[in-house]
Design a protein around this motif. Structure first.
Motif, mmCIF file in Angstrom:
data_model
loop_
_atom_site.group_PDB
_atom_site.id
_atom_site.type_symbol
_atom_site.label_atom_id
_atom_site.label_comp_id
_atom_site.label_asym_id
_atom_site.label_seq_id
_atom_site.Cartn_x
_atom_site.Cartn_y
_atom_site.Cartn_z
ATOM 1 N N THR A 34 -14.834 -6.672 -7.677
ATOM 2 C CA THR A 34 -13.544 -7.088 -7.123
ATOM 3 C C THR A 34 -13.687 -8.378 -6.331
ATOM 4 O O THR A 34 -12.833 -9.271 -6.408
ATOM 5 C CB THR A 34 -12.970 -5.984 -6.213
ATOM 6 N N SER A 38 -11.828 -11.742 -7.340
ATOM 7 C CA SER A 38 -10.892 -12.326 -6.374
ATOM 8 C C SER A 38 -11.228 -13.781 -6.094
ATOM 9 O O SER A 38 -10.337 -14.631 -6.014
ATOM 10 C CB SER A 38 -10.924 -11.530 -5.056
ATOM 11 N N ILE A 172 -6.126 -10.345 -3.388
ATOM 12 C CA ILE A 172 -7.208 -9.353 -3.420
ATOM 13 C C ILE A 172 -6.661 -7.974 -3.780
ATOM 14 O O ILE A 172 -7.222 -7.258 -4.618
ATOM 15 C CB ILE A 172 -7.940 -9.307 -2.067
ATOM 16 N N THR A 175 -5.680 -7.525 -7.479
ATOM 17 C CA THR A 175 -6.737 -7.400 -8.491
ATOM 18 C C THR A 175 -6.889 -5.951 -8.937
ATOM 19 O O THR A 175 -7.462 -5.690 -10.004
ATOM 20 C CB THR A 175 -8.096 -7.902 -7.958
ATOM 21 N N TYR A 211 -10.932 -1.968 0.261
ATOM 22 C CA TYR A 211 -9.917 -3.033 0.252
ATOM 23 C C TYR A 211 -9.607 -3.489 1.677
ATOM 24 O O TYR A 211 -9.421 -4.683 1.934
ATOM 25 C CB TYR A 211 -8.631 -2.554 -0.429
#
Length: 235
Positions: A34, A38, A172, A175, A211
């Motif tokens: 990720t 990103s 972010i 994604t 996250y």
């Protein structure tokens, strides 16, 4: 005995969390996937945002129209639809000649999608700079691109930074849409592991925490810069 069985079956049971931490390596790989996705998508979004943001502020009607079409199309269509079109649609329409990997599909779709939003941030920042600055630069022989890169954009940075950082945070989080095409990101990892183990709460709570780790520092910094700007403008 019944109490022990019920406790083990609880979605909040310690055994489920122990299983999550025992398999945390899978989530760490999703985190790095990720992060890389990103970063690449942000580079693309920033380049597109600067280009189309400058075009939106141009006096050239054709350039303004092109920029407007780009912004309106991508701001008003769902990112999920764009993923499906690029990943599945292009392959179907070209009989398999164009097939893009999940990683680059995510970079392309998220980058182009957020490029439209960043273009609007750039445009508002440019328009916040007094028009006399542009006119003075052009009268001194600067080209439009030189005026933007050397004079206008450096002055617009202070206005642009807080909303731009918010767009980075949104990028972010967005994604996670790559999970729909089985990208190996945090969300897909959480979903696959949860379905395999039935440990839904640890899987998705852990994903949310990862996250949060990426987004919270950026959001805090954006608020701090916004407060600084308010104080500087009030002086």
């Amino acid at each position: 005995m019944l109490l022990l069985t019920t406790a083990a079956a609880s979605p909040f049971a310690l055994s489920r969390w122990a299983d999550f931490f025992a398999n945390f390596g899978e989530f760490a790989k999703g985190f790095l996937y990720t992060l890389g996705m990103s970063f690449c998508a942000l580079l693309l979004a920033f380049v597109l945002g600067v280009i189309f943001g400058a075009m939106s502020s141009s006096k050239n009607k054709v350039l303004k129209a092109i920029a407007r079409v780009y912004v309106e199309v991508f701001q008003n269509t769902p990112l999920l639809v764009q993923f499906v079109f690029v990943y599945y649609g292009l392959a179907i329409m070209t009989n398999g000649l164009i097939m893009i990997s999940t990683f680059f599909t995510a970079v392309l779709c998220v980058g182009i999608y957020h490029g439209a939003y960043i273009a609007e941030v750039i445009r508002s920042g440019i328009e916040a700079v007094p028009k006399g600055q542009t006119e003075a630069a052009l009268s001194q022989g600067f080209t439009y691109s030189q005026t933007m890169s050397l004079i206008i954009l450096p002055q617009a940075v202070r206005t642009i930074l807080p909303p731009l950082t918010n767009q980075v945070v949104n990028l972010i989080k967005n994604t996670s849409t790559v999970a729909i095409i089985s990208g190996a990101d945090i969300m897909f990892t959480a979903k696959a592991w949860a379905y395999e183990t039935t440990n839904y709460v640890p899987a998705f709570a852990g994903a949310a925490l990862l996250y949060f780790i990426m987004c919270f520092p950026l959001a805090t910094w954006a608020r701090h810069k916004e407060e600084e700007n308010k104080k500087s403008y009030s002086l």
